[in-house]
Design a protein around this motif. Structure first.
Motif, PDB file in Angstrom:
ATOM      1  N   GLN A  50       0.825  -1.211   0.000  1.00 21.75           N
ATOM      2  CA  GLN A  50       0.000   0.000   0.000  1.00 21.75           C
ATOM      3  C   GLN A  50       0.856   1.257   0.000  1.00 21.75           C
ATOM      4  O   GLN A  50       0.560   2.220  -0.708  1.00 21.75           O
ATOM      5  CB  GLN A  50      -0.945  -0.004   1.207  1.00 21.75           C
ATOM      6  CG  GLN A  50      -2.103  -0.973   1.075  1.00 21.75           C
ATOM      7  CD  GLN A  50      -3.094  -0.855   2.207  1.00 21.75           C
ATOM      8  OE1 GLN A  50      -2.770  -0.376   3.291  1.00 21.75           O
ATOM      9  NE2 GLN A  50      -4.316  -1.305   1.982  1.00 21.75           N
ATOM     10  N   LEU A  51       1.931   1.258   0.782  1.00 18.85           N
ATOM     11  CA  LEU A  51       2.771   2.447   0.843  1.00 18.85           C
ATOM     12  C   LEU A  51       3.534   2.658  -0.464  1.00 18.85           C
ATOM     13  O   LEU A  51       3.732   3.789  -0.902  1.00 18.85           O
ATOM     14  CB  LEU A  51       3.737   2.344   2.018  1.00 18.85           C
ATOM     15  CG  LEU A  51       4.315   3.662   2.540  1.00 18.85           C
ATOM     16  CD1 LEU A  51       3.212   4.680   2.790  1.00 18.85           C
ATOM     17  CD2 LEU A  51       5.124   3.428   3.797  1.00 18.85           C
ATOM     18  N   ARG A  52       3.936   1.579  -1.117  1.00 20.34           N
ATOM     19  CA  ARG A  52       4.571   1.700  -2.435  1.00 20.34           C
ATOM     20  C   ARG A  52       3.592   2.306  -3.442  1.00 20.34           C
ATOM     21  O   ARG A  52       3.956   3.156  -4.259  1.00 20.34           O
ATOM     22  CB  ARG A  52       5.020   0.337  -2.941  1.00 20.34           C
ATOM     23  CG  ARG A  52       6.282  -0.210  -2.316  1.00 20.34           C
ATOM     24  CD  ARG A  52       6.633  -1.557  -2.924  1.00 20.34           C
ATOM     25  NE  ARG A  52       7.749  -2.180  -2.263  1.00 20.34           N
ATOM     26  CZ  ARG A  52       9.020  -1.947  -2.562  1.00 20.34           C
ATOM     27  NH1 ARG A  52       9.325  -1.094  -3.530  1.00 20.34           N
ATOM     28  NH2 ARG A  52       9.988  -2.558  -1.910  1.00 20.34           N
ATOM     29  N   ALA A  53       2.340   1.854  -3.380  1.00 24.11           N
ATOM     30  CA  ALA A  53       1.345   2.296  -4.358  1.00 24.11           C
ATOM     31  C   ALA A  53       0.937   3.749  -4.142  1.00 24.11           C
ATOM     32  O   ALA A  53       0.673   4.473  -5.109  1.00 24.11           O
ATOM     33  CB  ALA A  53       0.114   1.394  -4.301  1.00 24.11           C
ATOM     34  N   ARG A  54       0.893   4.190  -2.900  1.00 25.50           N
ATOM     35  CA  ARG A  54       0.356   5.526  -2.604  1.00 25.50           C
ATOM     36  C   ARG A  54       1.427   6.615  -2.550  1.00 25.50           C
ATOM     37  O   ARG A  54       1.100   7.794  -2.604  1.00 25.50           O
ATOM     38  CB  ARG A  54      -0.403   5.484  -1.271  1.00 25.50           C
ATOM     39  CG  ARG A  54      -1.615   4.570  -1.329  1.00 25.50           C
ATOM     40  CD  ARG A  54      -2.309   4.461   0.004  1.00 25.50           C
ATOM     41  NE  ARG A  54      -3.326   3.423  -0.025  1.00 25.50           N
ATOM     42  CZ  ARG A  54      -4.062   3.074   1.021  1.00 25.50           C
ATOM     43  NH1 ARG A  54      -3.876   3.686   2.182  1.00 25.50           N
ATOM     44  NH2 ARG A  54      -4.963   2.115   0.926  1.00 25.50           N
ATOM     45  N   GLY A  55       2.678   6.220  -2.426  1.00 25.50           N
ATOM     46  CA  GLY A  55       3.741   7.221  -2.415  1.00 25.50           C
ATOM     47  C   GLY A  55       3.965   7.814  -1.038  1.00 25.50           C
ATOM     48  O   GLY A  55       5.060   7.763  -0.511  1.00 25.50           O
ATOM     49  N   LEU A  56       2.946   8.402  -0.471  1.00 24.35           N
ATOM     50  CA  LEU A  56       3.001   8.887   0.904  1.00 24.35           C
ATOM     51  C   LEU A  56       1.601   8.767   1.492  1.00 24.35           C
ATOM     52  O   LEU A  56       0.610   8.805   0.771  1.00 24.35           O
ATOM     53  CB  LEU A  56       3.497  10.324   0.987  1.00 24.35           C
ATOM     54  CG  LEU A  56       2.604  11.462   0.502  1.00 24.35           C
ATOM     55  CD1 LEU A  56       3.084  12.768   1.086  1.00 24.35           C
ATOM     56  CD2 LEU A  56       2.610  11.550  -1.008  1.00 24.35           C
ATOM     57  N   VAL A  87       9.382   5.537   6.394  1.00 21.07           N
ATOM     58  CA  VAL A  87      10.164   6.711   6.766  1.00 21.07           C
ATOM     59  C   VAL A  87       9.220   7.868   7.094  1.00 21.07           C
ATOM     60  O   VAL A  87       8.423   8.277   6.237  1.00 21.07           O
ATOM     61  CB  VAL A  87      11.112   7.132   5.618  1.00 21.07           C
ATOM     62  CG1 VAL A  87      11.934   8.345   6.027  1.00 21.07           C
ATOM     63  CG2 VAL A  87      12.012   5.975   5.210  1.00 21.07           C
ATOM     64  N   PRO A  88       9.274   8.416   8.307  1.00 24.25           N
ATOM     65  CA  PRO A  88       8.451   9.593   8.630  1.00 24.25           C
ATOM     66  C   PRO A  88       8.890  10.792   7.783  1.00 24.25           C
ATOM     67  O   PRO A  88      10.086  11.013   7.593  1.00 24.25           O
ATOM     68  CB  PRO A  88       8.742   9.839  10.120  1.00 24.25           C
ATOM     69  CG  PRO A  88       9.273   8.530  10.632  1.00 24.25           C
ATOM     70  CD  PRO A  88      10.014   7.922   9.478  1.00 24.25           C
ATOM     71  N   LEU A 104      11.106   4.769  -2.382  1.00 28.73           N
ATOM     72  CA  LEU A 104      10.589   5.788  -3.292  1.00 28.73           C
ATOM     73  C   LEU A 104      11.232   7.156  -3.088  1.00 28.73           C
ATOM     74  O   LEU A 104      11.056   8.047  -3.922  1.00 28.73           O
ATOM     75  CB  LEU A 104       9.070   5.931  -3.109  1.00 28.73           C
ATOM     76  CG  LEU A 104       8.227   4.671  -3.336  1.00 28.73           C
ATOM     77  CD1 LEU A 104       6.759   4.988  -3.097  1.00 28.73           C
ATOM     78  CD2 LEU A 104       8.425   4.127  -4.735  1.00 28.73           C
ATOM     79  N   LEU A 105      11.972   7.332  -1.998  1.00 27.39           N
ATOM     80  CA  LEU A 105      12.445   8.668  -1.638  1.00 27.39           C
ATOM     81  C   LEU A 105      13.456   9.226  -2.630  1.00 27.39           C
ATOM     82  O   LEU A 105      13.501  10.427  -2.861  1.00 27.39           O
ATOM     83  CB  LEU A 105      13.048   8.639  -0.232  1.00 27.39           C
ATOM     84  CG  LEU A 105      12.045   8.384   0.903  1.00 27.39           C
ATOM     85  CD1 LEU A 105      12.747   8.370   2.245  1.00 27.39           C
ATOM     86  CD2 LEU A 105      10.948   9.445   0.907  1.00 27.39           C
ATOM     87  N   ASP A 106      14.280   8.377  -3.213  1.00 29.88           N
ATOM     88  CA  ASP A 106      15.333   8.861  -4.108  1.00 29.88           C
ATOM     89  C   ASP A 106      15.037   8.579  -5.573  1.00 29.88           C
ATOM     90  O   ASP A 106      15.915   8.720  -6.419  1.00 29.88           O
ATOM     91  CB  ASP A 106      16.680   8.228  -3.731  1.00 29.88           C
ATOM     92  CG  ASP A 106      17.127   8.657  -2.339  1.00 29.88           C
ATOM     93  OD1 ASP A 106      16.875   9.819  -1.986  1.00 29.88           O
ATOM     94  OD2 ASP A 106      17.708   7.827  -1.623  1.00 29.88           O
ATOM     95  N   THR A 107      13.822   8.160  -5.884  1.00 32.16           N
ATOM     96  CA  THR A 107      13.489   7.882  -7.279  1.00 32.16           C
ATOM     97  C   THR A 107      13.215   9.184  -8.024  1.00 32.16           C
ATOM     98  O   THR A 107      12.796  10.186  -7.442  1.00 32.16           O
ATOM     99  CB  THR A 107      12.247   6.972  -7.389  1.00 32.16           C
ATOM    100  OG1 THR A 107      11.154   7.585  -6.693  1.00 32.16           O
ATOM    101  CG2 THR A 107      12.510   5.609  -6.770  1.00 32.16           C
TER     102      THR A 107
END
Length: 223
Positions: A50-56, A87-88, A104-107
């Motif tokens: 879910q977190l991968r799909a939603r981004g944040l 990651v908060p 996803l943070l550095d993509t």
């Protein structure tokens, strides 16, 4: 009502359609046998996906399905936080706790202009969409025609990381024409967004194999 109850329990499922009519069958007859897995493993994978799909997302909105939180959800979130997978983060202008997936943070973000289905994951959570993008979007299929704000089945126009407008399309299959009944520009839409929106509509027509497009009057900012 009974079918809906059994569907929520995972005992029956939709296996096909006859026109608008759903065809139901037992889930045990229609799905491959999958070995049972521990609840903690299922919760951990769901939170990850879910977190991968939603981004944040906000922590209280992950690990939850349409019928509520899954078992062992809180333990999975704590473990992912401890291991650094969750990651908060801080979102400018928005209060509360937000988190993102570390992968996803550095993509690199590559924006494009496209039309979104009302059921797209980016906008399916209407409250989250309004918080993040300042876009109030509602599906008006069940709203009486006279009370609709934008139309029966409206598609938002996403350009990069901004929502720039929305359209109300109807595909006339018999005539092969994509009839765009209305085009709306958001308040902060720019003149340069218009050609990009038009190309996105043309891509929709191409995907539908429409032979023509019936255009409405465009908003002043895009004329």
């Amino acid at each position: 009502m009974l079918l809906d109850i059994l569907w929520l329990q995972g005992r029956v499922m939709i296996v096909g359609r006859d026109g608008q009519q759903r065809i139901w069958d037992l889930a045990s007859r229609s799905l491959p046998h999958v070995p049972s897995r521990p609840s903690s493993e299922i919760a951990a994978e769901l939170v990850d996906r879910q977190l991968r799909a939603r981004g944040l997302e906000r922590p209280d909105r992950i690990g939850t399905l349409f019928d509520g939180p899954v078992p062992m959800r809180e333990g999975a979130i704590r473990r992912h936080l401890r291991e650094g997978l969750i990651v908060p983060i801080e979102v400018d202008g928005l209060p509360g706790r937000w988190v993102a997936h570390r992968d996803l943070l550095d993509t690199t973000f590559r924006g494009r202009t496209t039309l979104l289905s009302p059921f797209d994951d980016l906008i399916s959570d209407r409250e989250r969409t309004e918080r993040l993008f300042d876009l109030r979007f509602r599906l008006e299929i069940y709203v009486p025609k006279a009370k609709r704000e934008f139309g029966y089945f409206v598609l938002p126009i996403l350009r990069g990381d901004r929502f720039v407008g929305r359209i109300e399309p109807v595909f006339d299959r018999k005539a092969g024409v994509l009839r765009v009944k209305a085009v709306y520009a958001e308040a902060d839409a720019k003149p340069a967004d218009g050609p990009a929106a038009r190309r996105a509509i043309e891509e929709l027509a191409s995907w539908l194999k429409a032979t023509d497009i019936s255009w409405p009057t465009f908003p002043p900012v895009w004329r």
